[in-house]
Enzyme design. Structure first.
Site, PDB file in Angstrom:
ATOM      1  CG  ASP A 122      53.168  30.743  41.351  1.00  0.00           C
ATOM      2  OD1 ASP A 122      53.751  29.600  40.959  1.00  0.00           O
ATOM      3  OD2 ASP A 122      53.592  31.123  42.363  1.00  0.00           O
ATOM      4  CE  LYS A 150      57.474  30.940  45.545  1.00  0.00           C
ATOM      5  NZ  LYS A 150      56.048  30.928  45.083  1.00  0.00           N
TER       6      LYS A 150
HETATM    7  P1  NAP Z   1      50.822  32.575  52.424  1.00  0.00           P
HETATM    8  O1  NAP Z   1      51.517  33.547  51.682  1.00  0.00           O
HETATM    9  O2  NAP Z   1      51.242  31.980  53.684  1.00  0.00           O
HETATM   10  O3  NAP Z   1      49.256  32.684  52.375  1.00  0.00           O
HETATM   11  C1  NAP Z   1      48.228  32.378  52.940  1.00  0.00           C
HETATM   12  C2  NAP Z   1      46.852  32.809  53.100  1.00  0.00           C
HETATM   13  O4  NAP Z   1      45.823  32.178  53.887  1.00  0.00           O
HETATM   14  C3  NAP Z   1      47.099  34.161  54.042  1.00  0.00           C
HETATM   15  O5  NAP Z   1      46.079  35.187  53.750  1.00  0.00           O
HETATM   16  C4  NAP Z   1      46.938  33.548  55.552  1.00  0.00           C
HETATM   17  O6  NAP Z   1      46.303  34.543  56.332  1.00  0.00           O
HETATM   18  C5  NAP Z   1      45.591  32.625  55.189  1.00  0.00           C
HETATM   19  N1  NAP Z   1      45.244  31.645  56.063  1.00  0.00           N
HETATM   20  C6  NAP Z   1      46.111  30.723  56.804  1.00  0.00           C
HETATM   21  N2  NAP Z   1      45.523  29.816  57.634  1.00  0.00           N
HETATM   22  C7  NAP Z   1      44.453  30.299  57.447  1.00  0.00           C
HETATM   23  C8  NAP Z   1      43.395  29.853  58.331  1.00  0.00           C
HETATM   24  N3  NAP Z   1      43.356  28.843  59.041  1.00  0.00           N
HETATM   25  N4  NAP Z   1      42.133  30.290  58.118  1.00  0.00           N
HETATM   26  C9  NAP Z   1      41.976  31.290  57.124  1.00  0.00           C
HETATM   27  N5  NAP Z   1      42.880  31.935  56.558  1.00  0.00           N
HETATM   28  C10 NAP Z   1      44.197  31.341  56.619  1.00  0.00           C
HETATM   29  O7  NAP Z   1      50.785  30.996  51.479  1.00  0.00           O
HETATM   30  P2  NAP Z   1      50.705  30.926  49.915  1.00  0.00           P
HETATM   31  O8  NAP Z   1      52.294  30.943  49.361  1.00  0.00           O
HETATM   32  O9  NAP Z   1      49.811  31.981  49.525  1.00  0.00           O
HETATM   33  O10 NAP Z   1      50.119  29.575  49.671  1.00  0.00           O
HETATM   34  C11 NAP Z   1      48.841  29.184  50.020  1.00  0.00           C
HETATM   35  C12 NAP Z   1      48.143  27.924  49.443  1.00  0.00           C
HETATM   36  O11 NAP Z   1      48.143  27.969  48.146  1.00  0.00           O
HETATM   37  C13 NAP Z   1      48.902  26.839  49.986  1.00  0.00           C
HETATM   38  O12 NAP Z   1      48.269  25.663  50.251  1.00  0.00           O
HETATM   39  C14 NAP Z   1      49.910  26.561  48.739  1.00  0.00           C
HETATM   40  O13 NAP Z   1      50.222  25.025  48.935  1.00  0.00           O
HETATM   41  C15 NAP Z   1      48.895  26.706  47.953  1.00  0.00           C
HETATM   42  N6  NAP Z   1      49.740  27.185  46.527  1.00  0.00           N
HETATM   43  C16 NAP Z   1      49.410  26.434  45.450  1.00  0.00           C
HETATM   44  C17 NAP Z   1      50.098  26.463  44.378  1.00  0.00           C
HETATM   45  C18 NAP Z   1      50.053  25.759  43.014  1.00  0.00           C
HETATM   46  O14 NAP Z   1      50.744  25.703  42.098  1.00  0.00           O
HETATM   47  N7  NAP Z   1      48.905  24.712  43.076  1.00  0.00           N
HETATM   48  C19 NAP Z   1      51.063  27.716  44.251  1.00  0.00           C
HETATM   49  C20 NAP Z   1      51.093  28.523  45.273  1.00  0.00           C
HETATM   50  C21 NAP Z   1      50.580  28.285  46.453  1.00  0.00           C
HETATM   51  P3  NAP Z   1      47.511  34.935  57.795  1.00  0.00           P
HETATM   52  O15 NAP Z   1      48.527  35.601  56.909  1.00  0.00           O
HETATM   53  O16 NAP Z   1      46.385  35.696  58.662  1.00  0.00           O
HETATM   54  O17 NAP Z   1      48.001  33.613  58.258  1.00  0.00           O
END
Ligand code: NAP
Length: 294
Positions: free
Chosen positions: A111, A71
C-alpha cells in the site's frame, strides 16, 4: 491460456473476498502479458489461516495478497517482514521466496508503494510541503509512512473524528518522521490547514458508494489550484471531494491509482515483470462503472 501444472498461482486471502478487484487487476495483467498465471480469491476462516498459508507454500504459489481481517494476524505466519510492513504493523502481500527446497515467507505492505505511485511526477514539487491526512485508520498508516519516508514534507497533520486515534497513529510512526513535524487534530478543526496544504489525502470512507453525495470536507472553497487532492476511495472513481477540488483547479488523484499501484508492486515481486498498468486501468474503470450502472 490453458491452465496446467506449470501455471503460476497467486491468491487473495481474506473474509469476505467477493468484492475485491484484485482478481480482475492481476488476471488482466496476466492476459495482457500472455503469462501462464492465475490469480484466485479465497475466503478462509481465522482457524484455517495457518493451514491455508502452509498449503499455498506446499502448492508452490508465487504469492498471496492478504486483506481484512487478516492483515495483522498474518504477521506471525511470515518468516520476515519488509521495513514497510514492520513499520505499519500490517501485511497485504506474501512472497514465497524459494531457494532449492527452502521457502521463506516474506510479508510486505505494498500500500505504501501504491499510495506513492501516482505522486511520483509531483515528488519534487511536494518536497518541503505541507500534507493533511483525513482519517487515521489502516490506510492512513501507509499514507503517513509513505509521506514521511518519500515525500520530504515539512509538516504532516493527521485529522480524525477521534483525535486520539490520530495521536496514536503519529505516536506509532514518529520515529520515521525525520525532520517533518507531525501533529494531530479533530476532523472539525482542520479548516485553514486544508487551504494551506500542498497535498490533502482522504483516507476515510466518506463519499464511498453508495453514499456518493457525502464528503469528508464540507468547505470546498478551501481548495485551490496550487494543491493536490488525493482520495483513496475508488468507487466512485471521482468522489464528490475530487469533483469539488477539481472544479477549483486542484490536481486530483483517485483511489484507482493506489489500487493499481499496490497490485503492480506485488506483481513485480511475484513475477519480476512490470504490470501493464494502462490496460489494467482501462478494465478496472469499466468494471467499477458497471457495478453502479449494470
Ligand atoms: P479503517 O481502518 O476503517 O479507517 C477508516 C478511518 O476513517 C478511521 O479513522 C475512521 O474513524 C474514519 N471514518 C470512518 N467513517 C467516518 C466518518 N463517517 N466520518 C469521519 N471519519 C470516518 O479503513 P481503511 O482500511 O483505512 O480504509 C479507508 C478507506 O480507504 C476506504 O474507503 C478504503 O476503501 C480506502 N482504501 C483504498 C485503498 C486503495 O488502494 N485505493 C487502499 C486502502 C484503503 P473511526 O475509527 O472513528 O471509525
Amino acid at each position: 491460456m490453458t491452465i496446467g501444472p506449470n501455471t503460476r498461482l497467486a491468491t487473495l486471502l481474506g473474509n469476505p473476498v467477493e468484492h475485491s478487484f484484485s482478481p480482475i487487476i492481476h488476471n488482466t495483467a496476466y492476459q495482457v502479458l500472455a503469462l501462464d498465471a492465475l490469480y484466485l480469491a479465497r475466503a478462509v476462516t481465522t482457524a484455517d489461516l495457518a493451514a491455508a498459508v502452509e498449503g499455498l507454500k506446499a502448492l508452490r504459489f508465487m504469492g498471496a495478497n492478504v486483506t481484512i481481517p487478516f492483515k495483522e494476524r498474518i504477521i506471525e505466519l511470515t518468516d520476515r517482514m519488509t521495513d514497510e510492513a514492520a513499520a505499519i504493523g500490517a501485511v497485504n502481500t506474501l512472497i514465497f521466496r524459494r531457494v532449492g527446497d527452502d521457502v521463506t515467507i516474506i510479508g510486505d505492505n505494498t500500500d505504501v508503494t501504491g499510495f506513492l505511485a501516482p505522486l511520483q511526477p509531483h515528488q519534487e514539487w511536494l518536497a518541503g510541503g505541507r500534507i493533511v491526512i483525513l482519517g487515521a485508520g489502516g490506510a492512513a498508516r501507509a499514507v503517513l509512512y509513505g509521506s514521511v519516508m518519500s515525500l520530504s514534507p515539512s509538516e504532516v497533520l493527521v485529522a480524525a473524528r477521534r483525535s486520539e486515534q490520530a495521536e496514536s497513529l503519529i505516536s506509532d510512526l514518529k520515529q520515521h518522521a525525520g525532520t517533518a513535524r507531525l501533529s494531530a487534530t479533530g476532523l472539525l478543526n482542520v479548516g485553514r490547514h486544508i487551504r494551506d496544504a500542498d497535498l490533502v489525502v482522504n483516507t476515510t470512507p466518506v463519499g464511498m458508494y453508495p453514499d456518493i453525495d457525502a464528503s469528508p470536507w464540507q468547505d470546498p472553497d478551501a481548495f485551490h489550484q496550487d494543491q493536490i487532492v488525493y482520495d483513496l476511495i475508488y468507487n466512485p472513481v471521482s468522489t464528490r471531494l475530487l469533483k469539488e477540488a477539481s472544479a477549483r483547479g486542484a490536481i486530483v488523484i483517485n483511489g484507482i491509482e493506489m489500487l493499481i499501484g499496490q497490485a503492480a508492486a506485488a506483481h513485480v515481486l511475484w513475477t519480476g515483470l512490470r504490470m501493464p498498468v494502462d490496460e489494467v486501468r482501462e478494465v478496472l474503470i469499466k468494471t467499477v462503472g458497471a457495478l453502479r450502472n449494470p
